[in-house]
Design a protein around this motif. Sequence first.
Motif, PDB file in Angstrom:
ATOM      1  N   THR A 146       0.817  -1.213   0.000  1.00 44.15           N
ATOM      2  CA  THR A 146       0.000   0.000   0.000  1.00 44.15           C
ATOM      3  C   THR A 146       0.854   1.267   0.000  1.00 44.15           C
ATOM      4  O   THR A 146       0.375   2.326  -0.413  1.00 44.15           O
ATOM      5  CB  THR A 146      -0.952   0.008   1.209  1.00 44.15           C
ATOM      6  N   LEU A 147       2.102   1.149   0.435  1.00 45.30           N
ATOM      7  CA  LEU A 147       3.009   2.296   0.352  1.00 45.30           C
ATOM      8  C   LEU A 147       3.266   2.687  -1.098  1.00 45.30           C
ATOM      9  O   LEU A 147       3.397   3.877  -1.428  1.00 45.30           O
ATOM     10  CB  LEU A 147       4.335   1.980   1.053  1.00 45.30           C
ATOM     11  N   ILE A 148       3.294   1.689  -1.981  1.00 43.72           N
ATOM     12  CA  ILE A 148       3.506   1.953  -3.412  1.00 43.72           C
ATOM     13  C   ILE A 148       2.409   2.874  -3.948  1.00 43.72           C
ATOM     14  O   ILE A 148       2.679   3.883  -4.604  1.00 43.72           O
ATOM     15  CB  ILE A 148       3.537   0.623  -4.197  1.00 43.72           C
ATOM     16  N   LEU A 149       1.160   2.522  -3.643  1.00 45.76           N
ATOM     17  CA  LEU A 149       0.054   3.346  -4.126  1.00 45.76           C
ATOM     18  C   LEU A 149      -0.043   4.658  -3.361  1.00 45.76           C
ATOM     19  O   LEU A 149      -0.479   5.673  -3.912  1.00 45.76           O
ATOM     20  CB  LEU A 149      -1.265   2.577  -4.016  1.00 45.76           C
ATOM     21  N   MET A 150       0.370   4.656  -2.101  1.00 41.57           N
ATOM     22  CA  MET A 150       0.359   5.898  -1.321  1.00 41.57           C
ATOM     23  C   MET A 150       1.234   6.954  -1.990  1.00 41.57           C
ATOM     24  O   MET A 150       0.871   8.127  -2.071  1.00 41.57           O
ATOM     25  CB  MET A 150       0.872   5.615   0.094  1.00 41.57           C
ATOM     26  N   VAL A 151       2.400   6.531  -2.494  1.00 40.05           N
ATOM     27  CA  VAL A 151       3.318   7.457  -3.150  1.00 40.05           C
ATOM     28  C   VAL A 151       2.856   7.756  -4.574  1.00 40.05           C
ATOM     29  O   VAL A 151       2.751   8.917  -4.988  1.00 40.05           O
ATOM     30  CB  VAL A 151       4.748   6.880  -3.156  1.00 40.05           C
ATOM     31  N   ALA A 152       2.557   6.695  -5.324  1.00 35.05           N
ATOM     32  CA  ALA A 152       2.179   6.884  -6.728  1.00 35.05           C
ATOM     33  C   ALA A 152       0.809   7.544  -6.861  1.00 35.05           C
ATOM     34  O   ALA A 152       0.566   8.283  -7.823  1.00 35.05           O
ATOM     35  CB  ALA A 152       2.180   5.540  -7.451  1.00 35.05           C
ATOM     36  N   GLY A 153      -0.086   7.285  -5.905  1.00 37.55           N
ATOM     37  CA  GLY A 153      -1.442   7.801  -5.998  1.00 37.55           C
ATOM     38  C   GLY A 153      -1.496   9.317  -6.019  1.00 37.55           C
ATOM     39  O   GLY A 153      -2.310   9.911  -6.739  1.00 37.55           O
ATOM     40  N   ARG A 154      -0.641   9.958  -5.216  1.00 39.02           N
ATOM     41  CA  ARG A 154      -0.605  11.420  -5.216  1.00 39.02           C
ATOM     42  C   ARG A 154      -0.185  11.941  -6.592  1.00 39.02           C
ATOM     43  O   ARG A 154      -0.704  12.941  -7.092  1.00 39.02           O
ATOM     44  CB  ARG A 154       0.375  11.916  -4.156  1.00 39.02           C
ATOM     45  N   GLY A 155       0.783  11.235  -7.196  1.00 33.36           N
ATOM     46  CA  GLY A 155       1.215  11.634  -8.532  1.00 33.36           C
ATOM     47  C   GLY A 155       0.115  11.452  -9.553  1.00 33.36           C
ATOM     48  O   GLY A 155      -0.084  12.302 -10.429  1.00 33.36           O
ATOM     49  N   ILE A 156      -0.641  10.345  -9.441  1.00 29.43           N
ATOM     50  CA  ILE A 156      -1.745  10.103 -10.365  1.00 29.43           C
ATOM     51  C   ILE A 156      -2.805  11.195 -10.218  1.00 29.43           C
ATOM     52  O   ILE A 156      -3.316  11.728 -11.212  1.00 29.43           O
ATOM     53  CB  ILE A 156      -2.369   8.717 -10.099  1.00 29.43           C
ATOM     54  N   ALA A 157      -3.124  11.545  -8.970  1.00 27.46           N
ATOM     55  CA  ALA A 157      -4.131  12.587  -8.733  1.00 27.46           C
ATOM     56  C   ALA A 157      -3.687  13.924  -9.315  1.00 27.46           C
ATOM     57  O   ALA A 157      -4.489  14.663  -9.896  1.00 27.46           O
ATOM     58  CB  ALA A 157      -4.394  12.718  -7.237  1.00 27.46           C
ATOM     59  N   GLN A 158      -2.397  14.223  -9.178  1.00 26.03           N
ATOM     60  CA  GLN A 158      -1.908  15.497  -9.707  1.00 26.03           C
ATOM     61  C   GLN A 158      -1.848  15.480 -11.233  1.00 26.03           C
ATOM     62  O   GLN A 158      -2.006  16.530 -11.874  1.00 26.03           O
ATOM     63  CB  GLN A 158      -0.536  15.796  -9.120  1.00 26.03           C
ATOM     64  N   LEU A 159      -1.617  14.301 -11.818  1.00 24.62           N
ATOM     65  CA  LEU A 159      -1.677  14.199 -13.277  1.00 24.62           C
ATOM     66  C   LEU A 159      -3.099  14.468 -13.769  1.00 24.62           C
ATOM     67  O   LEU A 159      -3.300  15.136 -14.795  1.00 24.62           O
ATOM     68  CB  LEU A 159      -1.216  12.812 -13.728  1.00 24.62           C
ATOM     69  N   VAL A 160      -4.077  13.945 -13.056  1.00 23.17           N
ATOM     70  CA  VAL A 160      -5.474  14.155 -13.452  1.00 23.17           C
ATOM     71  C   VAL A 160      -5.845  15.632 -13.349  1.00 23.17           C
ATOM     72  O   VAL A 160      -6.531  16.182 -14.224  1.00 23.17           O
ATOM     73  CB  VAL A 160      -6.418  13.304 -12.575  1.00 23.17           C
ATOM     74  N   THR A 161      -5.381  16.280 -12.276  1.00 26.71           N
ATOM     75  CA  THR A 161      -5.725  17.694 -12.070  1.00 26.71           C
ATOM     76  C   THR A 161      -4.776  18.645 -12.786  1.00 26.71           C
ATOM     77  O   THR A 161      -4.983  19.870 -12.743  1.00 26.71           O
ATOM     78  CB  THR A 161      -5.719  18.031 -10.577  1.00 26.71           C
ATOM     79  N   GLY A 162      -3.735  18.098 -13.428  1.00 31.16           N
ATOM     80  CA  GLY A 162      -2.755  18.950 -14.093  1.00 31.16           C
ATOM     81  C   GLY A 162      -1.919  19.751 -13.106  1.00 31.16           C
ATOM     82  O   GLY A 162      -1.376  20.804 -13.450  1.00 31.16           O
ATOM     83  N   GLY A 163      -1.804  19.255 -11.879  1.00 32.91           N
ATOM     84  CA  GLY A 163      -1.018  19.951 -10.863  1.00 32.91           C
ATOM     85  C   GLY A 163      -1.707  21.175 -10.289  1.00 32.91           C
ATOM     86  O   GLY A 163      -1.085  21.945  -9.552  1.00 32.91           O
ATOM     87  N   GLN A 164      -2.969  21.371 -10.627  1.00 31.58           N
ATOM     88  CA  GLN A 164      -3.717  22.537 -10.157  1.00 31.58           C
ATOM     89  C   GLN A 164      -4.902  22.095  -9.298  1.00 31.58           C
ATOM     90  O   GLN A 164      -5.292  20.927  -9.301  1.00 31.58           O
ATOM     91  CB  GLN A 164      -4.234  23.351 -11.355  1.00 31.58           C
ATOM     92  N   ILE A 165      -5.445  23.033  -8.567  1.00 37.65           N
ATOM     93  CA  ILE A 165      -6.680  22.775  -7.831  1.00 37.65           C
ATOM     94  C   ILE A 165      -7.851  22.996  -8.783  1.00 37.65           C
ATOM     95  O   ILE A 165      -8.019  24.089  -9.319  1.00 37.65           O
ATOM     96  CB  ILE A 165      -6.801  23.696  -6.600  1.00 37.65           C
ATOM     97  N   ILE A 166      -8.642  21.956  -9.004  1.00 40.97           N
ATOM     98  CA  ILE A 166      -9.800  22.060  -9.896  1.00 40.97           C
ATOM     99  C   ILE A 166     -11.007  22.528  -9.088  1.00 40.97           C
ATOM    100  O   ILE A 166     -11.412  21.866  -8.125  1.00 40.97           O
ATOM    101  CB  ILE A 166     -10.112  20.716 -10.569  1.00 40.97           C
ATOM    102  N   THR A 167     -11.570  23.633  -9.475  1.00 38.87           N
ATOM    103  CA  THR A 167     -12.770  24.143  -8.816  1.00 38.87           C
ATOM    104  C   THR A 167     -14.004  23.575  -9.504  1.00 38.87           C
ATOM    105  O   THR A 167     -14.075  23.518 -10.733  1.00 38.87           O
ATOM    106  CB  THR A 167     -12.808  25.679  -8.864  1.00 38.87           C
TER     107      THR A 167
END
Length: 352
Positions: A146-167
Amino acid sequence: MTPLDHKAESPMAKAMRHRLAWPIITLLLLLALNTAFNASFLHIEWRDGHLYGSLIDILNRAAPLVLVSLGMTLVIATRGIDISVGAVVAIAAAVAAWMIGGAVTPDASRFPMPLAILAAIGIALLCGLWNGLLVARVGMQPIIATLILMVAGRGIAQLVTGGQIITIYYAPFFFLGSGHLFGLPFSLFIVAGLFALLYLAITRTALGLFIQAVGINPTAARVAGVQARRLVVGAYAFCGMCAGIAGLLISSNVKSADGNNAGQLLELDAILAVTLGGTALTGGRFSLVGSVIGALIIQTLTYAIYSLGVPPEINLVVKAVVVFIVMLLQSPEFRATVRGWARRPALGEVRS
């Protein structure tokens, strides 16, 4: 304790031996503390068609943590741990925000909202399934898997949002986290529905017995015919789904998605809630009701810390100290040690 001792035991003593006794006492003490410093803490009023009050606010804000704690309970009961739930929350929130928040008008959405909700929950379930396969099929230690996804998951989320906060501007989506039904926050109905389904599955079928068997002795459970690996995979998948629903509630409540900060440290709060509720980290023994109470303890403690004006730089320390004390009080070994110290004769005292 002999049978005679059991007969002579008072109802109060029996109640104190119940696994939920100390969590309930802790929650009541925190409620009393809040009431002592805020006279209107227990006050609830009807305004604008729904209930208002500190207790309602605590219940509403605790909903995401309760959801994640329910999923974490099953994982811990099977001798596992999932430290990736915070990242899964961020992924689900990011997916929903991207699919819904593309338009800047309150009555328009990039994709139909039901599709966005299903996609977010589905991806979260796949994340949990990934964790379960790594643990049950590949044989990785749960904390590493689960540590693997804990680290990679944040990167995946930021890829989806383009590194920005989506309103998010789509008004119907706000109903999930901040809407009301019959005067109560809609999030409470989501939590109650999921809890009821899980509780019935645990108590009315053999699922609860199978989970306990796998948690106590996985090898013996497999020999007895229990599909232990499938059960473990299912527990992680369910935990991921719960995190996904929690991500929807959080993003709906704050009307945005932040891939970097959404669900930050939620995994630690969920683990604390589960252990405060009496679930054994060694597996086997678990309590869904206890996990709900544990989540309410953490949210009530957080409310108390902020309402009492504790400086932000030390609030985590205060929280840790309180949790440490509560866990000591819940420990039968610690209580037995304290009783042993209390019964020792004072220096120079002679026993009769």
